[in-house]
Design a protein around this motif. Structure first.
Motif, PDB file in Angstrom:
ATOM      1  N   LEU A  15     -16.429   9.622  -2.914  1.00 33.50           N
ATOM      2  CA  LEU A  15     -17.172   8.869  -1.916  1.00 33.50           C
ATOM      3  C   LEU A  15     -16.935   9.412  -0.527  1.00 33.50           C
ATOM      4  N   HIS A  16     -18.009   9.339   0.305  1.00 31.10           N
ATOM      5  CA  HIS A  16     -17.975  10.081   1.561  1.00 31.10           C
ATOM      6  C   HIS A  16     -17.316   9.307   2.676  1.00 31.10           C
ATOM      7  N   VAL A  17     -16.983  10.029   3.748  1.00 27.91           N
ATOM      8  CA  VAL A  17     -16.205   9.472   4.844  1.00 27.91           C
ATOM      9  C   VAL A  17     -17.087   8.775   5.859  1.00 27.91           C
ATOM     10  N   THR A  18     -16.606   7.618   6.267  1.00 28.65           N
ATOM     11  CA  THR A  18     -17.095   7.034   7.515  1.00 28.65           C
ATOM     12  C   THR A  18     -15.864   6.962   8.401  1.00 28.65           C
ATOM     13  N   ASN A  19     -15.899   6.135   9.386  1.00 31.68           N
ATOM     14  CA  ASN A  19     -14.789   6.083  10.320  1.00 31.68           C
ATOM     15  C   ASN A  19     -14.060   4.762  10.136  1.00 31.68           C
ATOM     16  N   PRO A  20     -13.149   4.630   9.182  1.00 34.80           N
ATOM     17  CA  PRO A  20     -12.591   3.345   8.819  1.00 34.80           C
ATOM     18  C   PRO A  20     -11.741   2.680   9.892  1.00 34.80           C
ATOM     19  N   GLN A  21     -11.226   3.453  10.825  1.00 36.61           N
ATOM     20  CA  GLN A  21     -10.417   2.843  11.870  1.00 36.61           C
ATOM     21  C   GLN A  21     -10.843   3.389  13.223  1.00 36.61           C
ATOM     22  N   ASN A  22     -12.118   3.223  13.498  1.00 35.79           N
ATOM     23  CA  ASN A  22     -12.670   3.805  14.720  1.00 35.79           C
ATOM     24  C   ASN A  22     -12.444   2.847  15.875  1.00 35.79           C
ATOM     25  N   ASN A  23     -11.349   3.008  16.565  1.00 37.54           N
ATOM     26  CA  ASN A  23     -11.043   2.111  17.661  1.00 37.54           C
ATOM     27  C   ASN A  23     -12.097   2.231  18.744  1.00 37.54           C
ATOM     28  N   GLY A  24     -12.570   1.100  19.215  1.00 37.49           N
ATOM     29  CA  GLY A  24     -13.593   1.126  20.245  1.00 37.49           C
ATOM     30  C   GLY A  24     -13.034   1.548  21.587  1.00 37.49           C
ATOM     31  N   ILE A  25     -13.921   1.908  22.497  1.00 38.35           N
ATOM     32  CA  ILE A  25     -13.516   2.218  23.862  1.00 38.35           C
ATOM     33  C   ILE A  25     -13.132   0.904  24.520  1.00 38.35           C
ATOM     34  N   HIS A  26     -11.947   0.807  25.012  1.00 35.24           N
ATOM     35  CA  HIS A  26     -11.532  -0.421  25.683  1.00 35.24           C
ATOM     36  C   HIS A  26     -12.164  -0.458  27.065  1.00 35.24           C
ATOM     37  N   LYS A 128      -7.519  11.180  13.061  1.00 35.53           N
ATOM     38  CA  LYS A 128      -6.114  10.848  12.857  1.00 35.53           C
ATOM     39  C   LYS A 128      -5.908   9.590  12.013  1.00 35.53           C
ATOM     40  N   SER A 129      -6.899   8.720  11.986  1.00 37.45           N
ATOM     41  CA  SER A 129      -6.653   7.387  11.427  1.00 37.45           C
ATOM     42  C   SER A 129      -7.209   7.171  10.041  1.00 37.45           C
ATOM     43  N   HIS A 130      -7.981   8.102   9.511  1.00 34.18           N
ATOM     44  CA  HIS A 130      -8.540   7.886   8.176  1.00 34.18           C
ATOM     45  C   HIS A 130      -7.741   8.639   7.124  1.00 34.18           C
ATOM     46  N   SER A 131      -7.886   8.180   5.890  1.00 33.01           N
ATOM     47  CA  SER A 131      -7.265   8.856   4.752  1.00 33.01           C
ATOM     48  C   SER A 131      -8.275   8.892   3.618  1.00 33.01           C
ATOM     49  N   PHE A 132      -8.017   9.738   2.647  1.00 32.73           N
ATOM     50  CA  PHE A 132      -8.951   9.851   1.526  1.00 32.73           C
ATOM     51  C   PHE A 132      -9.054   8.531   0.767  1.00 32.73           C
ATOM     52  N   ASP A 133      -7.921   7.858   0.561  1.00 30.20           N
ATOM     53  CA  ASP A 133      -7.945   6.602  -0.188  1.00 30.20           C
ATOM     54  C   ASP A 133      -8.732   5.523   0.540  1.00 30.20           C
ATOM     55  N   SER A 134      -8.566   5.430   1.866  1.00 33.66           N
ATOM     56  CA  SER A 134      -9.308   4.413   2.614  1.00 33.66           C
ATOM     57  C   SER A 134     -10.797   4.708   2.620  1.00 33.66           C
ATOM     58  N   VAL A 135     -11.146   5.995   2.700  1.00 29.45           N
ATOM     59  CA  VAL A 135     -12.551   6.396   2.634  1.00 29.45           C
ATOM     60  C   VAL A 135     -13.148   5.999   1.300  1.00 29.45           C
ATOM     61  N   ARG A 136     -12.430   6.285   0.223  1.00 30.30           N
ATOM     62  CA  ARG A 136     -12.924   5.983  -1.117  1.00 30.30           C
ATOM     63  C   ARG A 136     -13.194   4.487  -1.279  1.00 30.30           C
ATOM     64  N   LYS A 137     -12.245   3.653  -0.855  1.00 34.92           N
ATOM     65  CA  LYS A 137     -12.403   2.212  -1.001  1.00 34.92           C
ATOM     66  C   LYS A 137     -13.547   1.679  -0.141  1.00 34.92           C
ATOM     67  N   LEU A 138     -13.648   2.202   1.069  1.00 32.59           N
ATOM     68  CA  LEU A 138     -14.679   1.717   1.981  1.00 32.59           C
ATOM     69  C   LEU A 138     -16.077   2.026   1.465  1.00 32.59           C
ATOM     70  N   ASN A 334     -13.136  -6.704   6.040  1.00 31.75           N
ATOM     71  CA  ASN A 334     -12.621  -5.585   6.826  1.00 31.75           C
ATOM     72  C   ASN A 334     -13.551  -4.379   6.718  1.00 31.75           C
ATOM     73  N   GLU A 335     -14.165  -4.201   5.540  1.00 30.74           N
ATOM     74  CA  GLU A 335     -15.076  -3.075   5.353  1.00 30.74           C
ATOM     75  C   GLU A 335     -16.263  -3.171   6.297  1.00 30.74           C
ATOM     76  N   ARG A 336     -16.757  -4.370   6.470  1.00 31.97           N
ATOM     77  CA  ARG A 336     -17.881  -4.559   7.385  1.00 31.97           C
ATOM     78  C   ARG A 336     -17.491  -4.185   8.811  1.00 31.97           C
ATOM     79  N   LEU A 337     -16.322  -4.616   9.237  1.00 34.92           N
ATOM     80  CA  LEU A 337     -15.862  -4.286  10.585  1.00 34.92           C
ATOM     81  C   LEU A 337     -15.690  -2.779  10.737  1.00 34.92           C
TER      82      LEU A 337
END
Length: 434
Positions: A15-26, A128-138, A334-337
């Protein structure tokens, strides 16, 4: 043959990558001197939950008003509206509050001329914040609740299988960021063909470091799966490109005895607007038997020199996308966020980066299916989907909640099929031959 791509555990590894922990611009409003304006009527603004705003349009109105003020260089109004949006926006609220939050990021970057810098920060955080496992689950969860990506996979796989029927030596050139999500079911289909199993070469073109890092995990899994299916398989990852416009026929290693299929899912939008015709001609030079194209249905290209029009189209598209996420995921998902945060990079790139090809080398300038058709007709002939493929897509959509539908060509001049959400076209898929 039932080619409907049900999402199974064996596919999770691809499964392909999105940005699972894409911190927004504060948003630091002090950075733009956005204090509460004197004599402001902000305290009189009704809550978004009040009857006046129950139509859910307050975010669109304020955001477009702010974009217009920026176009008109009305600094007082800009500061006032940025402050107002900052008070109302939230990444954890309802759909309007989320739209306000993510588009406020882009407006803030536009106002402070910090788009490129902020975009680089978003890219760095994603790397820096994504991993293969988190990408797969998301992505497994996303495909479980929405056909947004699987629609294009099923349509393209069906067209490729039919076009390459009977060929002994296949070469699929995958120009996408889907991280091989669609290929396990195609491998399985090849393994169960009545005739001799063909040799498959799969060349995956990679232009971003985010995808490149995950492909290191995908490669052994693809090779193992092909062995399990008994398909003679050669897998190659092409990286080192700064942007897709650098791709050439020679670099792809095409052989004369290969039957070529070029798979473009979300690929054409990543090419610089001015280079798209040349890129399509490069694909033509490969002499493919079939070209599959899947793109999201939005136009960020023709209005790129008109900030307000481009902003309105971007807001229209992501309003539909966020609405789809809201109805597909649980409110506390969390996936939606994560998926919503992933959008921020694209929004900032389109609205706050001056260059059409951003600092990561890829463009975000989407075009509609009708626009792509004009360009593609210069090199290829459109091919209609067979009844079998259409049946496969319809079978796929029946697995999901109501609201999704398939729209077929209405006339001889119409090309491709559309996935729609609440009757709004969101993804366009098409098939082309020389």
């Amino acid at each position: 043959m039932d080619r409907t791509n049900s999402v199974s555990s064996k596919e999770a590894a691809f499964l392909h990558v999105t940005n699972p922990q894409n911190n927004g611009i504060h948003l630091e409003m002090q950075g733009t001197n956005c204090r509460q304006p004197q004599n402001s009527n902000i305290t009189g603004l009704r809550s978004p939950d009040s009857g006046e705003n129950s139509d859910g349009k307050w975010a669109s109105r304020l955001l477009i008003e702010c974009a217009t003020a920026m176009s008109e260089k009305d600094s007082t109004k800009i500061h006032h509206l940025l402050w107002m949006l900052n008070e109302l926006a939230s990444p954890y609220g309802d759909c309007d509050q989320k739209l306000a939050f993510y588009f406020l990021q882009a407006l803030f970057c536009k106002a402070t001329d910090s788009g490129q810098r902020s975009y680089k920060t978003l890219i760095s955080v994603a790397e820096k914040s994504h991993s293969f496992d988190s990408v797969r689950k998301l992505i497994l969860k996303f495909q479980e609740v929405s056909p947004w990506t699987t629609f294009g996979h099923v349509a393209s796989n069906g067209a490729i299988l039919e076009a390459l029927e009977g060929e002994k030596k296949l070469h699929i050139i995958d120009i996408s960021n889907t991280l091989c999500t669609q290929w396990p079911t195609l491998l399985e289909a090849l393994a169960t063909r009545n005739d001799e199993t063909p040799h498959l070469k799969l060349t995956v073109v990679v232009t971003t470091s985010i995808v490149e890092s995950v492909m290191k995990e995908v490669t052994p899994r693809m090779e193992k799966f092909a062995r399990l299916m008994g398909v003679p398989f050669e897998f190659r990852v092409m990286n080192g490109l700064n942007f897709l416009g650098e791709l050439t026929k020679d670099s792809l290693g095409v052989q004369e005895d290969e039957a070529i299929a070029v798979n473009c899912i979300g690929a054409l939008k990543r090419v610089d607007v001015e280079e798209r015709r040349a890129f399509i001609q490069m694909i033509q030079s490969l002499r493919p038997k079939v070209v599959t194209v899947v793109e999201e249905e939005a136009d960020f290209s023709s209005s790129r020199n008109d900030f307000v029009k481009c902003f309105e189209e971007c807001l229209r598209f992501y309003t539909i996308y966020f609405d789809m996420l809201e109805e597909s995921f649980a409110p506390t998902s969390n996936e939606r966020l994560m998926l919503e945060r992933e959008c921020s990079r694209s929004i900032v790139s389109v609205l706050a980066c001056d260059d059409e090809v951003d600092c990561a080398g890829d463009s975000e300038r989407r075009e509609r299916g009708s626009q792509w058709s004009v360009k593609l007709r210069e090199a290829f002939v459109p091919v209609g989907y067979s009844d079998d493929v259409v049946d496969d897509v319809n079978a796929l959509l029946k697995r999901y909640r109501t609201g999704w539908s398939l729209v077929l060509p209405a006339g001889a001049d119409d090309v491709g099929i559309y996935l729609t959400w609440k009757e709004e076209p969101v993804v366009w898929a098409s098939v082309w031959k020389p």
